[in-house]
Design a protein around this motif. Structure first.
Motif, PDB file in Angstrom:
ATOM      1  N   ARG A 448      -9.184  84.476   3.810  1.00 28.04           N
ATOM      2  CA  ARG A 448      -9.146  84.956   5.187  1.00 28.04           C
ATOM      3  C   ARG A 448      -7.799  84.631   5.811  1.00 28.04           C
ATOM      4  N   SER A 449      -7.239  85.626   6.494  1.00 26.04           N
ATOM      5  CA  SER A 449      -5.930  85.433   7.119  1.00 26.04           C
ATOM      6  C   SER A 449      -5.963  85.904   8.559  1.00 26.04           C
ATOM      7  N   MET A 450      -5.148  85.251   9.399  1.00 28.08           N
ATOM      8  CA  MET A 450      -4.897  85.727  10.751  1.00 28.08           C
ATOM      9  C   MET A 450      -3.409  86.048  10.824  1.00 28.08           C
ATOM     10  N   ALA A 468      -9.963  80.370   8.634  1.00 28.83           N
ATOM     11  CA  ALA A 468      -8.702  80.979   8.188  1.00 28.83           C
ATOM     12  C   ALA A 468      -8.027  80.109   7.141  1.00 28.83           C
ATOM     13  N   ILE A 471      -2.334  81.638   8.196  1.00 30.53           N
ATOM     14  CA  ILE A 471      -2.020  82.104   9.548  1.00 30.53           C
ATOM     15  C   ILE A 471      -0.515  82.340   9.622  1.00 30.53           C
TER      16      ILE A 471
END
Length: 934
Positions: A448-450, A468, A471
């Protein structure tokens, strides 16, 4: 004729019915019908003649002569008609279209003179070129490869350049057996269900293709290469005239098949807009919609599939608010525009095809960079290593090599685009839609990435996702980070190139216990929060270019750290606790001018250190110092493979060279004294500044594998004297600046620098000649570029004999040498016959590409001989008032010449030049350009 005509009418009806079904008739049927038509015409002529001339002698007597003649003609026609009736017994008048000539495919036409049309014509040229047998058409998903090939298929069916055209859609994971069955099905080869006799299957396919003589096989959407013989495909050759063309997203497939490569490029801006209008309709030209529609088109990133899909989705929409919403959705990478999922599925197929999770994770990491951002390979691969994606090898160098292999694989399948490439680096870029697809994946799946990179954020008050793992807030306008984000799963945090001044409170990083990569480079940070000292899993810390940073907290707890980059900072001392970073592999202290002490005992504790960069640091290494670490610590370090350091003096440098520590190095950049050279140093370079190199005590000793040597403001007699006892076989670049007492470069017959490619000499005030005596034929055999500037005692640049030995010379550049009278001079001892005119003699310079002569006030001649320069492309001339003639004649004009540039203030000089022939003048006049910029 009645019997033959009736049969012909029946066969014609069969042919017409077959054509209605899209089945072409056989060539033998076509030929038979042509012969029937010919006989019918002849019989018709006979009947006409009989009616017109039946009687002779005013109708009193029958015309026996004509009747006898017609009888003979009729007998021949009866025999031919009987043969045609016998030959007209066809089993079938038509062919199965897909198995024989080919199948016309439904596709959109391609407008002429567009990017796609240019590519189509290039592929067609390759297909019709008898020397090219296999063609690989490659490019990213949705770029239009299949459409181009469908148009080519349809065109070749009409031109009938091939006996048979067979189209096979491959796609996905197709092994040899599945591929054989697809080919067999297309050619109506009977393969029994469950048949597993490979040899029998190969034989059937081979025999079927051999019968089809000159065939064209088109494989669409190939993902792997395969051996032709295992499938049963006859190898295309000039003799059989057969061709194979395939489309693929993977450049490696082209190379695996040994194919001629043709790349399909994205559309231009104008082409994209025309295609969008075609699909969206005239509504895009409405007031208020047009500019929005153009913006939407740009968001489709010049990809035909995306443009067509979005255009059709917006067809007939005249509500400005709907257009604004569509634009926002595309800009935010949501891909929720109607039908855009089709594009996403196409692009994601390339991602799904990546062969392992390692490749997928490396690919997704690239989306952390802003849109259209140039990604430097060394930095990217270092992130991969520090996060642990590819950190499974023994040394950093092994991991870097693995990273470059992965990068090349992503480039080859068009997931990344190669922007620039050099000897030691690559720059890549992610296509916008590919990046959008990657962002969508990372928002739904692990990792998961922001990602808010390069979107002009001014503050970070939004909520950070607790789950996350990556990031990216790089390239924004954030000045303050505050709070205490709860990100226990976070592995990578990219904050570089923000005007960041503060991170508050000191406990900011307290809940980032898993963090492995932290990049704060290029920020305005003055002090780091204390909680950075507790990031026990941190592997990469970059503070490069933090020019206001003078102090770093203790790093004694960062035992997992592999990379520490403090380059271009104003730190006055190394962070405390560095000796505890036992796994450190790279330490970058480049341009740390305020760092004046390197503590004793740190280097021996860093037993895994492979790279140390300290060029232009305040600390210079010495064998004599009492204040800090001595050069012995470097010499005794067994793991160092990349070393870039400065030495206080020549003796310390020689101590290092004599240790032979450099023998196991994969790169070194060594400098004595203050760096003055403006050039970026290539690998294996040495720079010597302000040293006395005269006498045995001061003789220069260099590592044998030195590739670039720069000597500045030194005292020595000649390069030959300095190096005559050394093996300098790998030296490629030599630059000599402002050296005193140097009268000549080389002498005698010593093979001095056989691999030297670039020689540059500036401000050598006492230089009299490049070569003293007779040079060895191999002395400068590889020299490509010769640059001489402000060497006022040089009367000529090269002797004619030396010039003829420079077999590889491509570029000559001479500037500001006030004493120079000739570029090429005849050697004094050479005897020329009394009646021999030197201007009629020639001198071949087969590789010379550039000749530049600038600011030479006393230059009388370039050469007394005529130069034959068939590769010469450019001539630059400025401020050479005494030069009266150029060394070229009408019989040997430089055919490759593209331009001759003369400074604007030399127009009058040009008009007074002497020429051997008006045609010579006209040749140069046509290529002349007066300019202020040379």
């Amino acid at each position: 004729m009645d019997a033959l005509t009736s049969k012909a009418e029946d066969i014609t009806i069969e042919v017409n019915n077959a054509e209605l079904l899209g089945k072409p008739h056989r060539k033998e049927v076509r030929n038979w019908l042509e012969k029937v038509r010919s006989i019918k015409e002849q019989v018709s002529n006979i009947e006409k003649k009989l009616k017109e001339q039946n009687k002779c002698w005013d109708g009193c007597m029958p015309n026996y002569y004509l009747r006898r003649k017609i009888s003979k003609m009729s007998l021949k026609l009866i025999i031919q008609a009987d043969e045609l009736i016998a030959d007209g017994k066809f089993e079938s008048v038509s062919l199965e279209q897909e198995a024989v000539l080919g199948c016309t495919l439904p596709t959109t036409s391609i407008a002429s003179k567009t990017t796609a049309d240019v590519t189509l014509e290039e592929i067609l040229h390759c297909i019709l070129n008898t020397k090219i047998r296999i063609i690989g058409v490659h490019g990213m998903g949705g770029v239009g490869k299949t459409t181009i090939m469908m148009n080519i298929n349809n065109r070749l069916i009409k031109t009938m350049d091939f006996d048979h055209i067979i189209w096979i859609t491959v796609s996905k994971d197709v092994d040899v057996n599945k591929l054989q069955r697809k080919i067999a099905k297309k050619m109506k080869i009977d393969l029994e269900e469950g048949e597993d006799d490979d040899d029998d299957t190969k034989a059937k396919i081979f025999s079927a293709l051999e019968r089809r003589k000159k065939f064209l096989l088109i494989f669409d959407d190939m993902w792997d290469d395969f051996p032709l013989d295992k499938v049963g495909i006859p190898r295309p050759s000039e003799e059989n005239g057969c061709k194979i063309v395939f489309t693929t997203r993977d450049l490696r497939v082209c190379r695996g098949m040994g194919a001629h490569e043709v790349k399909v490029k994205v559309l231009s801006d104008e082409e994209s807009w025309e295609l969008f209008k075609k699909n969206a309709g005239d509504v895009v030209l409405s007031t208020g919609v047009e500019e929005l529609a153009k913006a939407v088109t740009r968001e489709c990133c010049y990809l035909p599939l995306a443009i067509t899909t979005v255009g059709k989705a917006m067809c007939g929409v005249n509500d400005v608010r709907v257009w604004k919403n569509a634009l926002k959705e595309l800009q935010q990478s949501n891909l929720e525009v109607k039908r855009m999922d089709d594009v996403f599925v196409q692009l994601k197929f390339s991602y799904n095809r990546l062969r392992n999770s390692e490749l997928k994770s490396c690919f997704l990491y690239c989306s952390l960079y802003p849109e259209d951002h140039d990604i430097h390979s060394e930095q990217l691969i270092e992130y991969w290593i520090c996060e642990g994606i590819i950190d499974k090898r023994e040394t950093r160098d092994d991991n870097m090599n693995k990273g470059h292999a992965i990068l090349d694989e992503l480039i080859s399948i068009s997931m990344l685009k190669l922007v620039e490439s050099g000897e030691n680096y690559k720059v890549v870029r992610m296509h916008d839609l590919i990046r959008d697809m990657a962002i969508r994946i990372t928002s739904l799946e692990s990792p998961r990435s922001m990602i808010n990179a390069g979107v002009q954020l001014k503050e970070s008050l939004f909520e950070w996702p607790a789950d996350a793992e990556r990031i990216s807030l790089m390239l924004n306008d954030i000045k303050v980070l505050s709070g205490q984000p709860n990100c226990h799963s976070l592995l990578t945090l990219l904050l570089q190139r923000n005007p960041l001044e503060k991170i508050i409170p000191h406990s900011y990083f307290h809940h980032m216990c898993s963090l492995r990569v932290l990049d704060l480079s290029g920020t305005r940070i003055k002090a780091l929060p204390e909680s950075i000292s507790n990031l026990k899993n941190l592997r990469g810390l970059s503070l490069r270019g933090c020019k206001l940073l003078q102090e770093v907290p203790s790093l004694s707890n960062l035992e997992e750290l592999r990379v520490l980059d403090l380059s271009c900072t104003t730190i006055r001392e190394l962070p405390s606790g560095m000796e505890a970073m036992v796994k450190l592999q790279r330490l970058n202290l480049f341009l740390t001018k305020e760092l004046h002490v390197f503590p004793i005992g740190i280097i021996p504790r860093l037993s895994f250190l492979e790279e140390l960069t300290m060029c232009r640091s305040g600390w210079k290494w010495s064998s004599m110092t009492t204040e800090g670490a001595r050069i012995e610590e470097i010499v005794n370090s067994t793991q160092l493979a990349n070393l870039e350091i400065d030495f206080t003096d020549l003796s310390s440098f020689l101590f290092h060279v004599n240790s032979r520590n450099w023998q196991m190095m994969k790169n070194f950049r060594l400098c004595v004294g203050s760096i003055i050279s403006p050039y970026p140093k290539p690998k294996f370079s040495v720079e010597i500044n302000s040293c006395n190199l005269i006498g045995e005590d001061n003789s220069l000793l260099l590592p044998y594998n030195t590739r670039c040597l720069h000597i500045n403001a030194c005292e020595f007699i000649s390069l030959w004297n300095v190096m005559r006892s050394l093996n300098m076989s790998e030296l490629c670049v030599c630059r000599l600046y402002s050296c005193k007492k140097m009268e000549f470069l080389m002498a005698d017959e010593e093979p001095l620098l056989p691999d030297l490619k670039e020689l540059e000499m500036r401000s050598m005030g006492e230089l009299l000649t490049l070569c003293k005596g007779i040079p060895s034929p191999d002395a400068l055999k590889s020299l490509e570029s010769l640059y001489v500037e402000n060497c006022d005692k040089l009367k000529y640049l090269l002797s004619d004999r030396l010039l003829q030995l420079l077999r590889s010379l491509k570029h000559i550049n001479v500037r500001g040498c006030d004493g120079m009278e000739e570029i090429v001079a005849e050697e004094e001892e050479k005897v020329i016959g009394k009646n021999e005119d030197k201007s009629s003699m020639t001198m071949p310079l087969s590789r010379l590409q550039t000749l530049s002569i600038l600011e030479l006030p006393n230059l009388r001649s370039i050469s007394s001989r005529v130069l034959i320069c068939n590769a010469l492309e450019t001539v630059f001339i400025e401020s050479c008032p005494d030069l009266k003639k150029l060394p070229f004649c009408v019989h040997n004009l430089p055919s490759a010449l593209k331009q001759i540039k003369v400074h604007t203030w030399d127009q009058e000089w040009w008009d007074t030049l002497e020429w051997d022939h008006p045609q010579t003048k006209a040749h140069f006049q046509s290529l002349l350009k007066f300019t202020y910029d040379i």
